[in-house]
Design a protein around this motif. Structure first.
Motif, PDB file in Angstrom:
ATOM      1  N   ILE A   1      -5.644   8.048  -6.994  1.00 20.23           N
ATOM      2  CA  ILE A   1      -6.950   7.623  -7.513  1.00 20.23           C
ATOM      3  C   ILE A   1      -7.338   8.460  -8.733  1.00 20.23           C
ATOM      4  N   THR A   2      -7.099   9.781  -8.634  1.00 25.46           N
ATOM      5  CA  THR A   2      -7.446  10.677  -9.748  1.00 25.46           C
ATOM      6  C   THR A   2      -6.661  10.323 -10.998  1.00 25.46           C
ATOM      7  N   LEU A   3      -5.345  10.136 -10.826  1.00 31.86           N
ATOM      8  CA  LEU A   3      -4.505   9.795 -11.973  1.00 31.86           C
ATOM      9  C   LEU A   3      -4.876   8.440 -12.562  1.00 31.86           C
ATOM     10  N   ALA A   4      -5.192   7.482 -11.675  1.00 30.86           N
ATOM     11  CA  ALA A   4      -5.579   6.154 -12.144  1.00 30.86           C
ATOM     12  C   ALA A   4      -6.861   6.213 -12.981  1.00 30.86           C
TER      13      ALA A   4
ATOM     14  N   GLY B   1      -0.089  11.158  -3.231  1.00 32.56           N
ATOM     15  CA  GLY B   1      -1.047  10.934  -2.156  1.00 32.56           C
ATOM     16  C   GLY B   1      -2.191  10.056  -2.629  1.00 32.56           C
ATOM     17  N   ALA B   2      -3.056   9.684  -1.682  1.00 33.24           N
ATOM     18  CA  ALA B   2      -4.169   8.790  -2.014  1.00 33.24           C
ATOM     19  C   ALA B   2      -5.102   9.431  -3.035  1.00 33.24           C
ATOM     20  N   THR B   3      -5.412  10.713  -2.846  1.00 34.65           N
ATOM     21  CA  THR B   3      -6.340  11.400  -3.755  1.00 34.65           C
ATOM     22  C   THR B   3      -5.773  11.507  -5.157  1.00 34.65           C
TER      23      THR B   3
ATOM     24  N   VAL C   1       4.178   4.312 -13.360  1.00 34.33           N
ATOM     25  CA  VAL C   1       4.148   5.748 -13.082  1.00 34.33           C
ATOM     26  C   VAL C   1       3.496   6.035 -11.728  1.00 34.33           C
ATOM     27  N   LEU C   2       2.565   5.195 -11.296  1.00 34.57           N
ATOM     28  CA  LEU C   2       1.902   5.423 -10.008  1.00 34.57           C
ATOM     29  C   LEU C   2       2.783   5.019  -8.829  1.00 34.57           C
ATOM     30  N   THR C   3       3.508   3.918  -8.982  1.00 34.12           N
ATOM     31  CA  THR C   3       4.342   3.425  -7.874  1.00 34.12           C
ATOM     32  C   THR C   3       5.791   3.885  -7.969  1.00 34.12           C
ATOM     33  N   GLY C   4       6.231   4.231  -9.182  1.00 36.68           N
ATOM     34  CA  GLY C   4       7.634   4.603  -9.375  1.00 36.68           C
ATOM     35  C   GLY C   4       8.556   3.417  -9.460  1.00 36.68           C
ATOM     36  N   ARG C   5       8.011   2.204  -9.653  1.00 37.24           N
ATOM     37  CA  ARG C   5       8.848   0.998  -9.709  1.00 37.24           C
ATOM     38  C   ARG C   5       8.330   0.078 -10.811  1.00 37.24           C
ATOM     39  N   TRP C   6       9.270  -0.425 -11.660  1.00 39.58           N
ATOM     40  CA  TRP C   6       8.932  -1.383 -12.713  1.00 39.58           C
ATOM     41  C   TRP C   6       8.962  -2.787 -12.116  1.00 39.58           C
ATOM     42  N   ALA C   7       7.850  -3.487 -12.211  1.00 42.00           N
ATOM     43  CA  ALA C   7       7.711  -4.777 -11.518  1.00 42.00           C
ATOM     44  C   ALA C   7       7.721  -5.983 -12.458  1.00 42.00           C
TER      45      ALA C   7
ATOM     46  N   LEU D   1       0.833  -1.205   0.000  1.00 45.10           N
ATOM     47  CA  LEU D   1       0.000   0.000   0.000  1.00 45.10           C
ATOM     48  C   LEU D   1       0.869   1.258   0.000  1.00 45.10           C
ATOM     49  N   ASN D   2       1.940   1.235   0.808  1.00 45.56           N
ATOM     50  CA  ASN D   2       2.860   2.374   0.828  1.00 45.56           C
ATOM     51  C   ASN D   2       3.571   2.547  -0.508  1.00 45.56           C
ATOM     52  N   LEU D   3       3.872   1.395  -1.138  1.00 45.25           N
ATOM     53  CA  LEU D   3       4.504   1.433  -2.454  1.00 45.25           C
ATOM     54  C   LEU D   3       3.564   2.052  -3.473  1.00 45.25           C
ATOM     55  N   LEU D   4       2.271   1.687  -3.379  1.00 42.81           N
ATOM     56  CA  LEU D   4       1.287   2.214  -4.324  1.00 42.81           C
ATOM     57  C   LEU D   4       1.056   3.707  -4.110  1.00 42.81           C
ATOM     58  N   LEU D   5       1.035   4.126  -2.851  1.00 37.30           N
ATOM     59  CA  LEU D   5       0.735   5.526  -2.549  1.00 37.30           C
ATOM     60  C   LEU D   5       1.991   6.330  -2.199  1.00 37.30           C
ATOM     61  N   GLY D   6       3.163   5.728  -2.431  1.00 36.81           N
ATOM     62  CA  GLY D   6       4.402   6.390  -2.030  1.00 36.81           C
ATOM     63  C   GLY D   6       4.754   7.569  -2.895  1.00 36.81           C
ATOM     64  N   ARG D   7       4.473   7.503  -4.181  1.00 33.86           N
ATOM     65  CA  ARG D   7       4.868   8.577  -5.093  1.00 33.86           C
ATOM     66  C   ARG D   7       3.885   9.744  -5.049  1.00 33.86           C
TER      67      ARG D   7
END
Length: 423
Positions: free
Chosen positions: A23-26, A18-20, A83-89, A10-16
């Motif tokens: 969600i908006t970008l997604a 904020g939560a708002t 782009v949301l997490t900042g990490r290529w998985a 969750l921190n990885l997803l919202l690390g780059r």
């Protein structure tokens, strides 16, 4: 352990962001994916369903739709979590494959736009030759294949073999970008071939089309005014007032000739022609004289007046129809000019920021351009893939008719049933 892992993810997803913002970008990215996929899928389906669309120029629109559809279906969805997490998985090998396909599709989209503009340029400047080659689909397919080959050769070999040529990889774990990302010389050369040359070409082709349309419009207007003035003079000659005014004009011309001291030979020749015409008219009058000469003369006058009024009405109707046609052509030419201006403007707007920022970023090694500006310019390239179906196929009546057939089949059935005569 499960709670720790879920919190980390969750921190990885919202690390780059904020939560708002995440969600908006997604949501915005999902909408862009849907718009790109649906818009270009409609073009592909229309081309498959409607056989009348399979002309040479529409094949190039099909090629553009294929590259843009794959951008929305493959490239953007894989980049969204990055782009949301900042990490290529997805690993380094899949990163390289994604880069090859992404660069290939974006470059082929640009080359297809150039090809479409060139095709329209030929259709306007060499209309006869162009119409003769409309059925030659082999030539169109060959041009489509050449576009894909050139698009791959521009970046594909460099993405695949750069680390083997230099002997090392500069990409850290968890990131995905090309090895030449900070090589200014390579990026400057590639950008010239990918953006600057295509943009100048598209600008040249569309400007030539506009100037050609403007030139043809001016010629049409000159011809229309000439026909209009000619018909007015002919109508003037038919009326008695017109004859009187023309006689006055001839008398003025005679006086002018005398004052200008024209050569005697010309005046004698004109007098001889006039006397000969008088003799001819007298001969025709003597032939028409007889017991029924009065009736025939009055009948001729009435028929002459009737034919003169009929000819005058026909000429007026012809002038009205020519005026309507002329206005229609002028409005159509203005629409074409506006659409060409929009095409060039949007192409430049979507590609210029990314190209310029990429060159500047490579020159200063990423220290002078903030990441969010570069990311914004990068997304503009993909927005161009979503806009292309609106700019190109939807401007064609044949494609719009095919879209209506696909989206509203009931309306199509009702239209066809109403168009049939009752049994």
């Amino acid at each position: 352990h499960i709670d720790i892992q879920s919190n980390l993810s969750l921190n990885l997803l919202l690390g780059r962001f904020g939560a708002t913002w995440t969600i908006t970008l997604a949501v915005l990215m999902a909408l862009l994916i849907v718009a790109t996929v649906v818009g270009n899928a409609l073009v592909l389906l229309a081309f498959v369903v409607d056989s009348s669309l399979r002309t040479q120029n529409n094949y190039f629109l099909l090629n553009l739709a294929i590259s843009d559809f794959l951008v929305g279906a493959f490239c953007i969805p894989l980049y969204v979590p990055y782009v949301l997490t900042g990490r290529w998985a997805f690993g380094k090998s899949f990163c390289k494959l994604w880069l090859v396909i992404d660069y290939l599709l974006c470059t082929s989209s640009v080359f297809n736009i150039v090809l479409i503009s060139y095709d329209r340029f030929l259709s306007v400047t060499r209309a006869v030759t162009y119409r003769a080659q409309q059925g030659n689909t082999k030539q169109a397919v060959l041009k489509m294949v050449v576009v894909w080959v050139l698009a791959f050769l521009l970046y594909g070999p460099a993405i695949i073999s750069w680390e083997y040529v230099t002997g090392q990889s500069i990409i850290p774990d968890g990131e995905c970008y090309a090895e030449f990302f900070y090589n200014w010389y390579f990026l400057m050369t590639a950008s010239t071939l990918e953006f600057f040359t295509p943009f100048i070409s598209v600008l040249f082709f569309n400007l030539s089309i506009y100037l050609n349309i403007q030139k043809r419009t001016k010629i049409r207007l000159d011809i229309f005014h000439e026909v209009q003035s000619q018909s007015f003079m002919e109508e003037l000659e038919m009326s008695p007032e017109g004859k009187l005014s023309l006689k006055c004009c001839k008398w003025d011309q005679k006086e002018a000739a005398q004052t200008l001291d024209l050569p005697k030979i010309e005046t004698q020749q004109a007098a001889a022609n006039a006397s000969q015409s008088v003799k001819d008219s007298q001969t025709s009058d003597s032939k028409s004289s007889g017991p029924y000469s009065g009736k025939s003369k009055s009948f001729n006058k009435r028929s002459y007046k009737h034919s003169a009024s009929t000819m005058s009405l026909e000429k007026r109707m012809k002038m009205v129809s020519q005026s309507i046609t002329q206005r229609f052509r002028l409005s159509r030419d203005k629409k074409v000019a506006k659409s060409l201006a929009v095409i060039v403007s949007i192409f430049g707007l979507c590609w210029a920021p990314y190209t310029l920022l990429m060159i500047i970023r490579a020159a200063c090694h990423g220290h002078c351009i903030p990441d969010y500006w570069y990311e914004t310019s990068f997304w503009l390239l993909w927005i161009n893939s979503a806009v292309n179906p609106v700019l190109y196929p939807l401007c064609h009546y044949s494609f719009r008719r095919a879209f209506i057939k696909l989206l509203c089949p009931k309306n199509q059935l009702l239209t066809s049933s109403h168009s049939q005569p009752p049994v």
